[in-house]
Design an enzyme around this catalytic site. Sequence first.
Site, mmCIF file in Angstrom:
data_model
loop_
_atom_site.group_PDB
_atom_site.id
_atom_site.type_symbol
_atom_site.label_atom_id
_atom_site.label_comp_id
_atom_site.label_asym_id
_atom_site.label_seq_id
_atom_site.Cartn_x
_atom_site.Cartn_y
_atom_site.Cartn_z
ATOM 1 N N LYS A 32 23.813 5.704 -26.532
ATOM 2 C CA LYS A 32 22.336 5.776 -27.017
ATOM 3 C C LYS A 32 22.877 4.634 -28.219
ATOM 4 O O LYS A 32 23.342 5.159 -29.323
ATOM 5 C CB LYS A 32 22.110 7.111 -27.710
ATOM 6 C CG LYS A 32 20.570 6.972 -28.226
ATOM 7 C CD LYS A 32 19.776 7.197 -27.409
ATOM 8 C CE LYS A 32 18.264 7.274 -28.241
ATOM 9 N NZ LYS A 32 17.135 7.244 -27.312
ATOM 10 N N THR A 62 17.106 7.760 -33.255
ATOM 11 C CA THR A 62 16.324 8.079 -34.470
ATOM 12 C C THR A 62 15.858 9.623 -34.424
ATOM 13 O O THR A 62 15.702 10.264 -33.512
ATOM 14 C CB THR A 62 15.008 7.086 -34.598
ATOM 15 O OG1 THR A 62 14.361 7.255 -33.491
ATOM 16 C CG2 THR A 62 15.559 5.743 -34.732
ATOM 17 N N LYS A 91 13.298 9.549 -20.678
ATOM 18 C CA LYS A 91 14.670 8.879 -20.541
ATOM 19 C C LYS A 91 15.754 9.531 -20.583
ATOM 20 O O LYS A 91 16.812 9.431 -19.872
ATOM 21 C CB LYS A 91 14.420 7.835 -21.421
ATOM 22 C CG LYS A 91 13.380 6.783 -21.348
ATOM 23 C CD LYS A 91 13.567 5.749 -22.570
ATOM 24 C CE LYS A 91 13.442 6.142 -23.832
ATOM 25 N NZ LYS A 91 12.140 6.773 -24.377
HETATM 26 N N1 LIG Z 1 11.267 16.659 -15.732
HETATM 27 C C1 LIG Z 1 10.830 17.397 -16.882
HETATM 28 N N2 LIG Z 1 10.598 18.757 -16.668
HETATM 29 C C2 LIG Z 1 10.049 19.353 -17.789
HETATM 30 N N3 LIG Z 1 10.015 18.912 -19.023
HETATM 31 C C3 LIG Z 1 10.737 17.567 -19.169
HETATM 32 C C4 LIG Z 1 11.083 16.740 -18.133
HETATM 33 N N4 LIG Z 1 11.609 15.631 -18.236
HETATM 34 C C5 LIG Z 1 11.514 15.647 -19.708
HETATM 35 N N5 LIG Z 1 10.966 16.965 -20.273
HETATM 36 C C6 LIG Z 1 10.855 17.090 -21.631
HETATM 37 O O1 LIG Z 1 9.899 16.379 -22.300
HETATM 38 C C7 LIG Z 1 10.212 15.925 -23.545
HETATM 39 C C8 LIG Z 1 10.734 14.197 -23.665
HETATM 40 O O2 LIG Z 1 11.671 14.010 -22.702
HETATM 41 P P1 LIG Z 1 12.771 13.134 -22.954
HETATM 42 O O3 LIG Z 1 13.796 12.837 -21.705
HETATM 43 O O4 LIG Z 1 13.532 13.594 -24.042
HETATM 44 O O5 LIG Z 1 12.110 11.658 -23.003
HETATM 45 P P2 LIG Z 1 12.575 10.468 -23.757
HETATM 46 O O6 LIG Z 1 13.912 10.433 -23.819
HETATM 47 O O7 LIG Z 1 11.764 9.447 -23.005
HETATM 48 O O8 LIG Z 1 11.772 10.497 -25.237
HETATM 49 C C9 LIG Z 1 11.585 16.371 -23.867
HETATM 50 O O9 LIG Z 1 11.201 17.743 -24.323
HETATM 51 C C10 LIG Z 1 12.010 17.039 -22.304
HETATM 52 O O10 LIG Z 1 12.734 18.155 -22.299
HETATM 53 MG MG LIG Z 2 15.345 10.033 -25.270
#
Ligand SMILES: Nc1ncnc2c1ncn2[C@@H]1O[C@H](COP(=O)(O)OP(=O)(O)O)[C@@H](O)[C@H]1O
Ligand SMILES: [Mg+2]
Length: 234
Positions: free
Chosen positions: A43, A47, A21
């Site tokens: 946001k 958390t 996300k």
């Molecule tokens: N396209 C991507 N390629 C590699 N890693 C990703 C990608 N999208 C997300 N991640 C990694 O996966 C983890 C979760 O992504 P995140 O965007 O923070 O998810 P959310 O916001 O849904 O919890 C993070 O460490 C992020 O850097």
């Molecule tokens: Mg997130």
Amino acid sequence: MSSGPLPRVLVVTGTDTDVGKTVVTAAVVATVLAAGLRVTAYKPTQTGVAPGEPGDMAEVERLTGAGTSEGVRLRAPMAPGPAAALEGTRLPTLAQHLELVTDLAAQHYVVVVEGAGGLLVELTEAGETLADLAGGLPDAAALVVARSALGTLNHTMLTREALSHRAIRQLGVVIGAWPDDPDVIETTNRRYLADLPEGLFGAVPLGAPRLDPTAFRAAAPTWLPGLAQRLGTP
Ligand SMILES: Nc1ncnc2c1ncn2[C@@H]1O[C@H](COP(=O)(O)OP(=O)(O)O)[C@@H](O)[C@H]1O
Ligand SMILES: [Mg+2]
């Protein structure tokens, strides 16, 4: 792909936590910036982050350079209600979130709101969710961030059904991390998602958050054709 004008508020939800996300929020922000328009991200509840530490909005700022804000920040890496209870902190009310997003929408072409966890995680003490926040805004629509792998279709359909049930407009699904060499399950999942009535809004390539910010900003519109087309991004 769903048609119609771009809403003023884009609510980024997902099938789960850790589905991408934040990275999709950054890609949406970067795509709106590439069209030369004012955009910010919000946001409502962050958390799992201590005061002064970088949260999701810091990642959006790092990747895009855009300004962002948070409603409340809680240390415990758990749902907002119990995390607030642990700290003896009050959560903002739905009315406070709505007022803040409405103010941001008056100053920006688009406001991108990133949920916590999945759609029905409670964000307020009264038990309201991101769906209630989207439903309380006159011009909001949801993006559903999904994984590419086995299991994603059920979770995606559950989230879509919950949005439909609440009459929240859906712009489409975004795959959070799309590999260079998808397996047959991922390929068929992507085809299935693309065939949904509102279609696939986009897919962020695996590795996108490791790009340097300039490269991230340049490439983001190509990951979200559903958005770039509506904005007339070159
Ligand atoms: N396209 C991507 N390629 C590699 N890693 C990703 C990608 N999208 C997300 N991640 C990694 O996966 C983890 C979760 O992504 P995140 O965007 O923070 O998810 P959310 O916001 O849904 O919890 C993070 O460490 C992020 O850097
Ligand atoms: Mg997130």
